[in-house]
Enzyme design. Sequence first.
Site, PDB file in Angstrom:
ATOM      1  N   ASP A 119       0.818  -1.204   0.000  1.00  0.00           N
ATOM      2  CA  ASP A 119       0.000   0.000   0.000  1.00  0.00           C
ATOM      3  C   ASP A 119       0.857   1.261   0.000  1.00  0.00           C
ATOM      4  OD1 ASP A 119      -1.999   1.839   0.210  1.00  0.00           O
ATOM      5  OD2 ASP A 119      -2.651   1.254   2.213  1.00  0.00           O
ATOM      6  N   ASP A 318      -2.255   5.930  -6.240  1.00  0.00           N
ATOM      7  CA  ASP A 318      -2.502   5.019  -5.119  1.00  0.00           C
ATOM      8  C   ASP A 318      -2.598   3.584  -5.625  1.00  0.00           C
ATOM      9  OD1 ASP A 318      -3.116   4.302  -2.413  1.00  0.00           O
ATOM     10  OD2 ASP A 318      -5.205   4.103  -3.015  1.00  0.00           O
TER      11      ASP A 318
END
Length: 440
Positions: A119, A318
């Site tokens: 992440d 992202d």
Amino acid sequence: MGISPPSLFSTIFFFLNTIFILQSINSINSSTAGDGFSVSLIHRDSPLSPSYNRSMTAYDRIQAAAYRSVLRLNHIHSLTTTFSSSEHDISCRIVPENGEYIVTFSVGTPPTQVHAFMDTGSDAIWVKCSQSSPVFNPAKSSSYGYYLCDSLPCEDLGVGRRTCAELLDPCYYRVIYGDGSTTEGTLSRDKFAFEDPERNLVDVGHLDFGCSDFSSWHFRGNQSGALGLSRQPLSLVSQLGIKKFSYCMVLPDNEGSGSRMYFGSEAVISGGQTPLLKGVDWYYYVTLIGISIGDQNVPLPDGIFKMTSDGEGGFIIDSGTTYTFLRSEAYDALIEALGEAIDLPQRRGPSEWYELCFEGSFEDLDSAAPDLKFIFDGAEVILMKQTTYIEAEKGLWCLAMLRSNEALSILGNIQQQNYFVGYDLEQEVVSFAPVDCATF
């Protein structure tokens, strides 16, 4: 059917980039583990994933990905608005169960295997240590240790996230999110080793991590943590002193294998480069100037993707969000322009999230739809049809981008597939090179 000149140019450019990057990777594979290493990325919907649900159809997975993406947007927006209004609590954001790509590593002595979500939007490493089925039991690791409340790493958690009563107590964190969900545990330290694509363990020494003994999030399968890659002190890249990393995500029909992530000397920084927004280090913000369809620019309001002086809005890259989100004004302009440019029957999709869909085969869409291009400051990302549209129902191809009801916009991981995406934290740039990620 012949290839049009623009498609032929794109194909040649794509091929040459792949050859160049393959040569670059071959030349750095002799690096020592201390200089850099690589890991496999497993998509959560791959049959190889510990969270794979065999009962779900392909269309179920598409709907579930949209739902996770919406949760992710809301999560990031709540954090960015909180951080922009406070000097504190800007670290240790432990991300809920909405990651997309899984990394395998081991923790402790003897080593315990952990599957965690990679992440770029999280700044901590954390591992599930108890609840109903503990993955890592710190009591069984001879190399395990934890921090006290008066330690510097504990201070890095931020005021309000520590629940310390006495300075010599263990550093205990508790995080409450906007949706009421919580996670808590002890800030810890232990030996880590990452599994490379050949399944060898690469020892990276001791790392700080959150040993979570409670989380209100429900985890499917055996995924049991998060691997934060932001620029905050407790992230993997900060703890290892890594200044470069990159990843290459394969197309959905190759989700069983092929995606890779590279750290340190093995990272690939190639292709067009766009600067990271200075002064903001909790997410990877970049400047999106515009969007084009074929040779026509989408008419967007000036500065629509800029961050305001109070930290609202902006454009984030992202890895943990599936679908790209565009704020409403930009989304409306894009779907109107696409609707006019593509001569196929149109209707809304099977859920509220898919607002523009086209009826027909993929070949119909491929012939009728012009290329979609994101224009960044210094770089352009030309999207393949396979990463622009998804088949939400049989014969119904929907735009794989969703409306953001916030000022924030996000480049999701579908639109990053078949690109080598590189992060150079010394030069403060993100690079994009179109390649066939399945060849690496």
